[in-house]
Enzyme design. Structure first.
Site, short mmCIF file in Angstrom:
data_model
loop_
_atom_site.label_atom_id
_atom_site.label_comp_id
_atom_site.label_asym_id
_atom_site.label_seq_id
_atom_site.Cartn_x
_atom_site.Cartn_y
_atom_site.Cartn_z
N HIS A 1 0.82 -1.21 0.00
CA HIS A 1 0.00 0.00 0.00
C HIS A 1 0.86 1.26 0.00
O HIS A 1 0.48 2.28 -0.57
CB HIS A 1 -0.95 -0.01 1.19
CG HIS A 1 -2.13 -0.90 0.98
ND1 HIS A 1 -3.30 -0.78 1.68
CD2 HIS A 1 -2.31 -1.95 0.13
CE1 HIS A 1 -4.17 -1.71 1.27
NE2 HIS A 1 -3.57 -2.44 0.35
N ASP A 2 2.03 1.19 0.64
CA ASP A 2 2.93 2.34 0.60
C ASP A 2 3.40 2.58 -0.84
O ASP A 2 3.35 3.69 -1.35
CB ASP A 2 4.14 2.08 1.52
CG ASP A 2 5.07 3.29 1.59
OD1 ASP A 2 4.57 4.43 1.51
OD2 ASP A 2 6.30 3.10 1.75
N VAL B 1 1.04 4.20 -3.62
CA VAL B 1 0.65 5.60 -3.48
C VAL B 1 1.90 6.46 -3.33
O VAL B 1 2.62 6.35 -2.33
CB VAL B 1 -0.28 5.80 -2.26
CG1 VAL B 1 -0.76 7.24 -2.18
CG2 VAL B 1 -1.47 4.84 -2.33
N GLY C 1 4.69 6.06 -4.63
CA GLY C 1 5.90 5.25 -4.56
C GLY C 1 6.23 4.80 -3.14
O GLY C 1 5.55 5.16 -2.18
N ASP D 1 7.75 5.39 -0.35
CA ASP D 1 8.40 6.53 0.30
C ASP D 1 7.98 6.66 1.76
O ASP D 1 8.17 7.72 2.37
CB ASP D 1 8.06 7.83 -0.44
CG ASP D 1 6.58 8.19 -0.30
OD1 ASP D 1 5.78 7.29 0.05
OD2 ASP D 1 6.24 9.36 -0.53
N SER E 1 5.17 7.01 2.94
CA SER E 1 4.06 7.96 3.15
C SER E 1 2.87 7.31 3.86
O SER E 1 2.07 7.99 4.49
CB SER E 1 3.60 8.58 1.82
OG SER E 1 3.31 7.57 0.88
N ASN F 1 -7.27 1.54 3.83
CA ASN F 1 -6.39 1.34 4.99
C ASN F 1 -7.19 1.34 6.29
O ASN F 1 -7.83 0.35 6.61
CB ASN F 1 -5.29 2.40 4.97
CG ASN F 1 -4.36 2.21 3.77
OD1 ASN F 1 -4.06 1.08 3.41
ND2 ASN F 1 -3.93 3.29 3.15
N PRO G 1 -5.70 -0.88 -5.67
CA PRO G 1 -6.82 -1.63 -6.26
C PRO G 1 -7.81 -2.11 -5.19
O PRO G 1 -7.44 -2.29 -4.04
CB PRO G 1 -6.14 -2.81 -6.96
CG PRO G 1 -4.79 -2.91 -6.35
CD PRO G 1 -4.41 -1.56 -5.87
N THR H 1 -2.00 -15.59 0.17
CA THR H 1 -1.86 -16.90 0.80
C THR H 1 -1.70 -16.75 2.32
O THR H 1 -1.79 -17.73 3.06
CB THR H 1 -0.65 -17.66 0.22
OG1 THR H 1 -0.53 -18.90 0.87
CG2 THR H 1 0.65 -16.90 0.45
N SER I 1 -4.66 -22.12 5.56
CA SER I 1 -3.36 -22.01 6.23
C SER I 1 -2.86 -20.57 6.10
O SER I 1 -1.91 -20.29 5.38
CB SER I 1 -2.35 -22.98 5.60
OG SER I 1 -2.30 -22.80 4.20
C1 HEM Z 1 -4.43 -7.38 -6.84
C2 HEM Z 1 -4.99 -6.44 -6.15
C3 HEM Z 1 -5.23 -6.52 -4.67
C4 HEM Z 1 -6.38 -6.25 -4.03
C5 HEM Z 1 -7.68 -5.81 -4.68
C6 HEM Z 1 -6.17 -6.50 -2.63
C7 HEM Z 1 -7.14 -6.32 -1.64
C8 HEM Z 1 -7.00 -6.75 -0.35
C9 HEM Z 1 -8.04 -6.68 0.66
C10 HEM Z 1 -9.41 -6.07 0.47
C11 HEM Z 1 -7.55 -7.24 1.78
C12 HEM Z 1 -8.29 -7.45 3.11
C13 HEM Z 1 -8.06 -6.30 4.04
C14 HEM Z 1 -8.99 -6.45 5.23
O1 HEM Z 1 -10.21 -6.40 5.02
O2 HEM Z 1 -8.50 -6.62 6.37
C15 HEM Z 1 -6.22 -7.66 1.51
C16 HEM Z 1 -5.39 -8.29 2.42
C17 HEM Z 1 -4.06 -8.56 2.19
N1 HEM Z 1 -3.36 -8.22 1.05
FE1 HEM Z 1 -4.13 -7.60 -0.71
N2 HEM Z 1 -4.89 -6.90 -2.44
C18 HEM Z 1 -4.26 -6.92 -3.65
C19 HEM Z 1 -2.93 -7.22 -3.87
C20 HEM Z 1 -2.02 -7.46 -2.88
C21 HEM Z 1 -0.58 -7.48 -3.05
C22 HEM Z 1 0.15 -7.17 -4.36
C23 HEM Z 1 -0.04 -7.76 -1.84
C24 HEM Z 1 1.42 -7.87 -1.44
C25 HEM Z 1 2.39 -8.16 -2.26
C26 HEM Z 1 -1.13 -7.97 -0.92
C27 HEM Z 1 -1.01 -8.38 0.38
C28 HEM Z 1 -2.06 -8.60 1.24
C29 HEM Z 1 -1.92 -9.26 2.53
C30 HEM Z 1 -0.65 -9.88 3.09
C31 HEM Z 1 -3.19 -9.22 3.12
C32 HEM Z 1 -3.56 -9.73 4.53
C33 HEM Z 1 -3.45 -8.56 5.50
C34 HEM Z 1 -3.64 -8.93 6.95
O3 HEM Z 1 -3.77 -10.10 7.28
O4 HEM Z 1 -3.63 -8.00 7.78
N3 HEM Z 1 -2.31 -7.74 -1.57
N4 HEM Z 1 -5.89 -7.35 0.21
#
Ligand code: HEM
Ligand SMILES: *[C@@H]1O[C@H](CO)[C@@H](O)[C@H](O)[C@H]1NC(C)=O
Ligand SMILES: *[C@@H]1O[C@H](CO)[C@@H](O)[C@H](O)[C@H]1NC(C)=O
Length: 323
Positions: free
Chosen positions: A61-62, A65, A67, A69, A71, A89, A157, A188, A245
């Site tokens: 997320h950093d 937005v 880059g 940095d 932020s 966020n 996204p 995962t 898992s």
């Molecule tokens: C492809 C577009 C992506 C979308 C639309 C997306 C969206 C989301 C959303 C909605 C959550 C749940 C947040 C919540 O409700 O607590 C989430 C969790 C997460 N996302 Fe993504 N994500 C995307 C790509 C990525 C990428 C590229 C990464 C890292 C390389 C990432 C890492 C994670 C991780 C690790 C979680 C779990 C966070 C936690 O357990 O606190 N996501 N994501």
């Protein structure tokens, strides 16, 4: 004379093209930096496994937005609403206190040397490794930005977006669809708030009360974990595990997509074009290929629009821009 100008120009251009970050950037200025950060991540992880997915997502997320940095780490100071408090966020962030702990120690060890943006990049790598992912050397030397605006989190996204929309969000940051698919495997590990996908469970569309691309048994299970309250809404604090898992960094995410057992539309949408489907199938059955592609894509993601040299600053408190 002309030659000198040409040489200077070539040198200038090659510096522009080459990545400006370096592996071992703190060798001289703060040799303990990486080990201090790793230690803080490990310490926090053994108290709360959730900090690993939290820190990985925070780095993403950093970077999306303004880059990478740092932020994202800046606190809102009225009237400024910072990224932290933007829609993607807010209460869904976790693990940022680990950055503060690492920063405190680093300021004592080598004052003013290590940026908050780099702390987050290293911590994201350490989080992948601690949950079972592959190790990589993190190029560093990022500097911290001084601007953080909630409105700009529009670049992150959203879980209800389709393949074209998420591909476009990554393309805007010069990441390809292939890289986006490899990076999505980050899902995962970790958790999601029910509200991030409850549109797929209730009142999905005029024709379908729930998303037909969701496995029926899986949907029933999610509905139990995310029930409607008496006011007809889903409680904003309810969370579910991403998968069976959620603490293990492995390619099961891609098999879950093929089985229609993933929480977000943005996950399930990866099977909606022939090219993206074939990449999902490759990763589902080839763990090494995915782990390698994930690392390559992370190294690229973590260099989006970085500030280097004398740009930006080294914040002394990651939550506050320097006076
Ligand atoms: C492809 C577009 C992506 C979308 C639309 C997306 C969206 C989301 C959303 C909605 C959550 C749940 C947040 C919540 O409700 O607590 C989430 C969790 C997460 N996302 Fe993504 N994500 C995307 C790509 C990525 C990428 C590229 C990464 C890292 C390389 C990432 C890492 C994670 C991780 C690790 C979680 C779990 C966070 C936690 O357990 O606190 N996501 N994501
Ligand atoms: C720091 O040290 C490591 C290990 O000796 C080396 O691989 C790396 O290139 C060095 N980096 C810099 C920027 O000096
Ligand atoms: C993407 O690449 C173009 C062309 O090299 C460059 O001008 C632009 O700043 C890059 N954008 C990002 C977000 O890195």
């Amino acid at each position: 004379m002309a030659l000198a100008i040409i040489l200077a120009l070539v040198l200038y251009l090659s510096c522009q093209i080459e990545a400006q970050l370096l592996v071992g950037f703190y060798n001289g200025s703060c040799p303990m930096a990486e080990s201090i950060i790793r230690e803080e991540v490990r310490k926090a992880f053994f108290k709360d496994k959730g900090i690993a997915p939290g820190l990985l997502r925070a780095h993403f997320h950093d970077c999306m937005v303004r880059g990478c940095d740092g932020s994202l780490l800046i606190d809102s100071v009225p009237p400024n609403k910072a990224e932290k408090d933007g829609a993607p966020n807010g209460i869904t962030l976790r693990g940022l206190e680990v950055v503060d702990c690492a920063k405190d120690r680093l300021e004592k060890e080598c004052k003013g040397a290590v940026s908050c943006a780099d702390i987050l990049a290293y911590a994201a790598r350490d989080s992948v490794v601690i949950t079972g992912g592959r190790y990589w050397d993190v190029p560093a030397g990022r500097r911290d930005g001084r601007i953080s605006r909630a409105a700009e989190t529009i670049d992150i996204p959203a879980p209800f977006q389709n393949l074209d929309e998420i591909t476009a969000a990554f393309a805007k940051k010069n990441l390809s669809q292939d890289e986006m698919i490899a990076l999505s495997g980050a899902h995962t590990i970790g958790r999601s708030h029910c509200t991030s996908f409850s549109n797929r469970l209730y009142n999905f569309s005029p024709a379908n009360s729930q998303d037909p691309s969701l496995d029926r048994l899986f949907a029933a299970q999610l509905k139990q974990q995310c029930p409607l309250n008496p006011r007809g809404n889903v409680d904003p604090y309810l969370v579910v595990s991403m998968n069976m898992s959620p603490g293990h960094f492995e390619n099961s995410y891609y098999r879950d997509i093929l089985a229609h057992r993933v929480v977000f539309t943005s996950d399930q949408t990866l099977v909606t074009s022939p090219e993206s489907l074939s990449e999902v199938e490759d990763y589902a059955f080839n763990e090494q290929e995915w782990q390698n592609d994930f690392v390559d894509a992370m190294i690229k993601m973590s260099q989006i629009e970085v500030l280097t040299g004398t740009a930006g600053e080294i914040r002394s408190n990651c939550r506050v821009i320097n006076p």
